[in-house]
Design an enzyme around this catalytic site. Structure first.
Site, PDB file in Angstrom:
ATOM      1  N   LYS A  52       0.839  -1.203   0.000  1.00 22.20           N
ATOM      2  CA  LYS A  52       0.000   0.000   0.000  1.00 22.20           C
ATOM      3  C   LYS A  52       0.878   1.258   0.000  1.00 22.20           C
ATOM      4  O   LYS A  52       0.600   2.215  -0.721  1.00 22.20           O
ATOM      5  CB  LYS A  52      -0.949  -0.012   1.211  1.00 22.20           C
ATOM      6  CG  LYS A  52      -2.033  -1.080   1.078  1.00 22.20           C
ATOM      7  CD  LYS A  52      -2.814  -1.314   2.367  1.00 22.20           C
ATOM      8  CE  LYS A  52      -3.732  -2.523   2.229  1.00 22.20           C
ATOM      9  NZ  LYS A  52      -4.411  -2.892   3.484  1.00 22.20           N
ATOM     10  N   GLN A  96      -4.303  -1.791   9.718  1.00 20.55           N
ATOM     11  CA  GLN A  96      -4.168  -3.108   9.092  1.00 20.55           C
ATOM     12  C   GLN A  96      -4.679  -4.203  10.031  1.00 20.55           C
ATOM     13  O   GLN A  96      -4.294  -4.260  11.198  1.00 20.55           O
ATOM     14  CB  GLN A  96      -2.680  -3.349   8.738  1.00 20.55           C
ATOM     15  CG  GLN A  96      -2.423  -4.632   7.967  1.00 20.55           C
ATOM     16  CD  GLN A  96      -3.072  -4.640   6.577  1.00 20.55           C
ATOM     17  OE1 GLN A  96      -3.039  -3.663   5.865  1.00 20.55           O
ATOM     18  NE2 GLN A  96      -3.674  -5.768   6.222  1.00 20.55           N
ATOM     19  N   ASP A 119     -10.950   2.669   4.176  1.00 19.40           N
ATOM     20  CA  ASP A 119     -11.194   1.221   4.066  1.00 19.40           C
ATOM     21  C   ASP A 119     -12.694   0.927   4.049  1.00 19.40           C
ATOM     22  O   ASP A 119     -13.112  -0.190   3.769  1.00 19.40           O
ATOM     23  CB  ASP A 119     -10.562   0.485   5.265  1.00 19.40           C
ATOM     24  CG  ASP A 119      -9.288  -0.251   4.882  1.00 19.40           C
ATOM     25  OD1 ASP A 119      -9.082  -0.500   3.679  1.00 19.40           O
ATOM     26  OD2 ASP A 119      -8.507  -0.577   5.796  1.00 19.40           O
TER      27      ASP A 119
END
Ligand code: NAD
Length: 293
Positions: A52, A96, A119
């Site tokens: 990412k 994460q 997200d």
């Protein structure tokens, strides 16, 4: 049979994002900025976060990686999220997953400011998506929607079967495919671990989206001729013929399903690269205040 090329499509999207970044940088001096919080030293999580960060560099974004030890307290992690929430320069924030067992994923997710939740995991964004309002849609389902769109796959009136009901893939996918819009307007069947007659249900699918997390679970006899098959699964299997010692396979037995499908995503090079492109796109949307205004 059309091979739905996620690698190429994600590169196209990254080029479009890089172009837009250069424009807004020249006009407003603003550079989109993504922050990622990584807890502990899980190998797979490191790989995903590094990918990412690298993708941010590719499109000209700023990125900040906050690393915390595996024994960080829940309170310290919530404080780190709060600090990023309050940092006016940061547009997008991801934590994460998975998190260590002593930390509540729900509490941490709920701490993320919805305006920075690129997200799309917070209740606010899931709710907005469900209402068909502007929302940050979770990256993997969003990436799949973009593939269907760019390959002009017809979805209205089709029977779409989704295998798996996770919060990050199957469940949002089923909502998106059933919404009034394109891609959408499908008649959706969401299947899960308690579903009976799964092979029979799969055989009635015009569009089959597989996120079960079991290697090569879907076989040729489970697929209707002409179906569109989207394989979300990613699994490493040992392969001595490869330099790395492993290769990647999906939730779908590719060769035999490809013979029956009208279009299919490969693994690797299908849904995987689209997930990162979708995350970058959400971050750009945040920098341009396109979702929450
Ligand atoms: P998960 O383990 O959270 O969910 C799996 C789902 O499958 C569950 O909802 C369960 O009810 C369902 N299931 C289990 N057995 C079943 C059965 N026999 N019949 C029908 N349904 C059954 O998985 P996930 O997080 O949604 O991920 C699924 C796969 O996708 C994994 O391989 C994961 O690695 C991969 N993944 C890939 C990406 C990407 O970017 N390509 C992103 C997320 C996940």
């Amino acid at each position: 049979m059309v091979l739905i090329d996620g690698k190429k499509t994600s590169q196209d999207i990254k080029n479009e994002i890089a172009f837009r970044v250069a424009e807004i940088k020249a006009k407003e001096g603003k550079i989109p900025h993504l922050a990622a919080v990584l807890v502990g030293s899980d190998g797979a999580s490191h790989t995903y976060v590094n990918a990412k960060v690298k993708a941010c560099e590719e499109v000209g974004f700023k990125s900040t990686l906050v690393r915390l030890d595996a024994d960080v307290s829940e309170e310290q992690l919530l404080k780190a999220v709060e600090d990023i929430n309050n940092d006016a320069d940061i547009d997008g924030l991801i934590v994460q997953l998975p998190l260590p067992k002593h930390i509540s994923v729900d509490k941490v997710t709920n701490k993320i400011k919805p305006e920075k939740d690129v997200d799309g995991f917070t209740p606010a964004n899931v709710g907005r998506m469900t209402l068909n309002w502007p929302a940050y849609v979770a990256a993997t389902p969003y990436g799949i929607i973009e593939l269907l769109k760019r390959y002009e796959i017809e979805t209205a009136g089709k029977h779409c079967v989704v295998i798996g009901r996770s919060h990050i893939v199957g469940s949002p996918m089923s909502i998106l495919m059933g919404r009034n819009g394109y891609p959408g307007n499908a008649t959706v069947t969401l299947t899960h671990s308690k579903t009976q007659n799964l092979p029979e249900i799969c055989r009635s699918a015009d569009i089959l989206i597989v996120a079960i997390g079991k290697p090569e679970f879907v076989t040729g006899d489970m697929v209707k001729p002409g179906a569109v098959v989207i394989d979300v699964g990613i699994h490493r299997v040992e392969d001595a013929s490869k330099k790395s010692g492993f290769r990647l396979i999906g939730d779908v037995k590719f060769q035999e399903v490809a013979e029956k499908a009208s279009a299919i995503t490969p693994v690797p090079g299908g849904v995987g690269p689209m997930t990162i492109a979708a995350l970058l796109y959400n971050t750009l949307q945040s920098a341009e205040k396109k979702v929450f205004g």
